[in-house]
Write an enzyme that holds these catalytic residues in place. Structure first.
Site, PDB file in Angstrom:
ATOM      1  N   ILE A  90     121.621  58.161  96.599  1.00 16.51           N
ATOM      2  CA  ILE A  90     122.376  58.207  95.313  1.00 16.51           C
ATOM      3  C   ILE A  90     123.297  58.045  94.876  1.00 16.51           C
ATOM      4  CG2 ILE A  90     123.379  60.457  96.218  1.00 16.51           C
ATOM      5  CD1 ILE A  90     122.284  62.389  94.444  1.00 16.51           C
ATOM      6  N   SER A  91     122.223  57.464  93.238  1.00 20.19           N
ATOM      7  CA  SER A  91     123.192  56.977  92.341  1.00 20.19           C
ATOM      8  C   SER A  91     124.435  57.670  92.495  1.00 20.19           C
ATOM      9  CB  SER A  91     123.025  56.375  91.019  1.00 20.19           C
ATOM     10  OG  SER A  91     121.926  55.113  91.583  1.00 20.19           O
ATOM     11  N   PRO A  92     125.871  56.713  92.011  1.00 15.15           N
ATOM     12  CA  PRO A  92     127.453  57.555  91.853  1.00 15.15           C
ATOM     13  C   PRO A  92     126.972  58.037  90.509  1.00 15.15           C
ATOM     14  CG  PRO A  92     127.357  54.877  92.392  1.00 15.15           C
ATOM     15  CD  PRO A  92     125.947  55.597  92.498  1.00 15.15           C
TER      16      PRO A  92
END
Length: 417
Positions: A90-92
């Protein structure tokens, strides 16, 4: 398919703990995640330059802990990538916020997202636009994200399992397209499915050297302007088969470790090419720099605040036992963050083929004030390592840290029997 930043996992100091459950959290947990989300947005998103008020509100209101596995929820409100299974992350939050801001979401927009991942980016978009169409090539991830989005009542999000390279032709054209995985070149079907005048934001480039581009379609063609260096998981499927340049994990190296190659961002500031997620970094020019004429300066006056840059590279632990890391460093009034008692150093974090962390090594430890000095150290490569992230900066400490001439060389090769 979300940010690999690579699993920038475990790279940022913990802010706090959030013990939210998969089901609707009790009142105390609800208050806790809202507090953590708000704190994260203030420190890592607004402070880093995201200005769109609607996007900022969506980031505050979306329960990120619902989109990560139970074992990662204590880190859900840190500005970092987290593993979500099936070799994806999951992206920052800052990356999600900045990409969302880049497409300038409007209430009547129909948006196509390539790379559903956990569903978090789609959830952020949901209250900002009319409809979100999101595609994930990994079927188990698509099914899991679909269940999560339905459980949380995101009614205007439409999901599909499939190759995002091909887009969603029967739902086209789209006002906006957001791509959360990196192709070497923009897939032609996505260009065709974007409305004339529409916006696309996509990370394009080599496996570990990518640039995030906002692109506007004008008269059938995309016109782009570089936004920032970035690092996403690769777009797989048809896009991967068309990739011309592939990294060599038997020859790991740091790109632009002397910081001589720079680009000018949209705010007129120079940034070193190949370094990602830069915070409180300034490129300096000096004929007396240890390596070339440029170096980077990290400055931080607020304990615990991010001041760093990152770079990924391929490395095969089956072939290489160790790496030799060299660089020059200079310090001024460097003091550890009182909460973590952690001093700055250069850190290399290793990941396996599932992008789970398998080891971490560091070279140097910087404190106080000192002139330019050379640092050299050996970094052990875990057998399961397939890629790595090198992180430079102050790590939450305060003061000024200058770095130059970073080099990485393979050490001992594995001995086969």
């Amino acid at each position: 398919m979300t940010l690999h930043e690579s699993t920038l996992a475990v790279l940022f100091s913990l802010l706090a703990s959030c013990a939210a459950n998969a089901a609707a959290p009790p009142a105390q947990s609800l208050r806790e995640w809202r507090r953590l989300a708000s704190e994260m947005v203030d420190k890592e998103i607004v402070a880093a330059g995201v200005k769109n008020e609607r996007v900022v509100k969506a980031m505050r209101d979306t329960p990120r802990h619902e989109f990560v596995p139970p074992g990662e929820r204590d880190r859900a409100y840190l500005d970092m990538a987290l593993p979500i299974g099936n070799s994806q992350t999951i992206s920052p939050p800052f990356v999600v916020a900045s990409m969302t801001e880049a497409i300038d979401p409007k209430p009547d927009d129909r948006v196509l997202e390539i790379g559903t991942g956990s569903g978090y980016q789609a959830a952020i978009l949901s209250p900002l636009v009319r409809d979100v169409y999101t595609i994930e090539i990994v079927e188990p991830l698509s099914a899991r994200a679909t269940r999560t989005l339905k459980r949380l009542a995101y009614k205007n999000v439409h999901t599909r399992a499939g190759d995002g390279y091909k887009g969603w032709p029967e739902a086209a054209p789209f006002d906006k397209i957001i791509v959360t995985c990196s192709p070497e070149e923009v897939p032609k079907p996505l260009v065709e499915q974007l409305k004339d005048g529409g916006l696309m934001v996509v990370p394009v480039g080599e496996r570990y050297r990518q640039t995030l581009y906002p692109m506007r379609k004008t008269d059938g063609k995309l016109k782009s302007e570089a936004l920032r260096a970035t690092l996403f998981v690769p777009m797989t499927g048809a896009a991967e088969s068309e990739r011309k340049i592939k990294p060599d994990p038997k020859k790991p190296q740091i790109f632009n470790g002397s910081f001589e190659e720079v680009v000018t961002n949209g705010e007129g500031k120079e940034e070193p090419v190949g370094w990602h997620y830069q915070r409180q970094l300034t490129v300096k020019t000096d004929d007396k720099a240890p390596d070339g004429k440029r170096y980077v300066l990290f400055h931080n006056a607020e304990p615990g605040r991010g001041s760093h840059a990152l770079q990924g590279f391929a490395v095969d632990g089956r072939s290489i036992s160790e790496l030799e890391l060299q660089f020059h460093a200079r310090g001024e009034n460097i003091r550890a963050d009182a909460k973590s008692d952690e001093l700055p150093r250069v850190i290399v974090t290793f990941y396996d083929d599932r992008r789970a962390t398998v080891g971490e090594e560091s070279v140097g430890k910087f404190e106080g004030t000192f002139p330019w000095r050379a640092e050299t150290g050996k970094v052990r490569v875990p057998l399961k390592a397939r890629e790595a992230i090198v992180r430079i900066g102050l790590l939450g400490a305060t003061g000024n840290l200058s770095l130059d001439g970073l080099q990485l060389r393979p050490g001992r090769a594995k001995v086969s029997h």
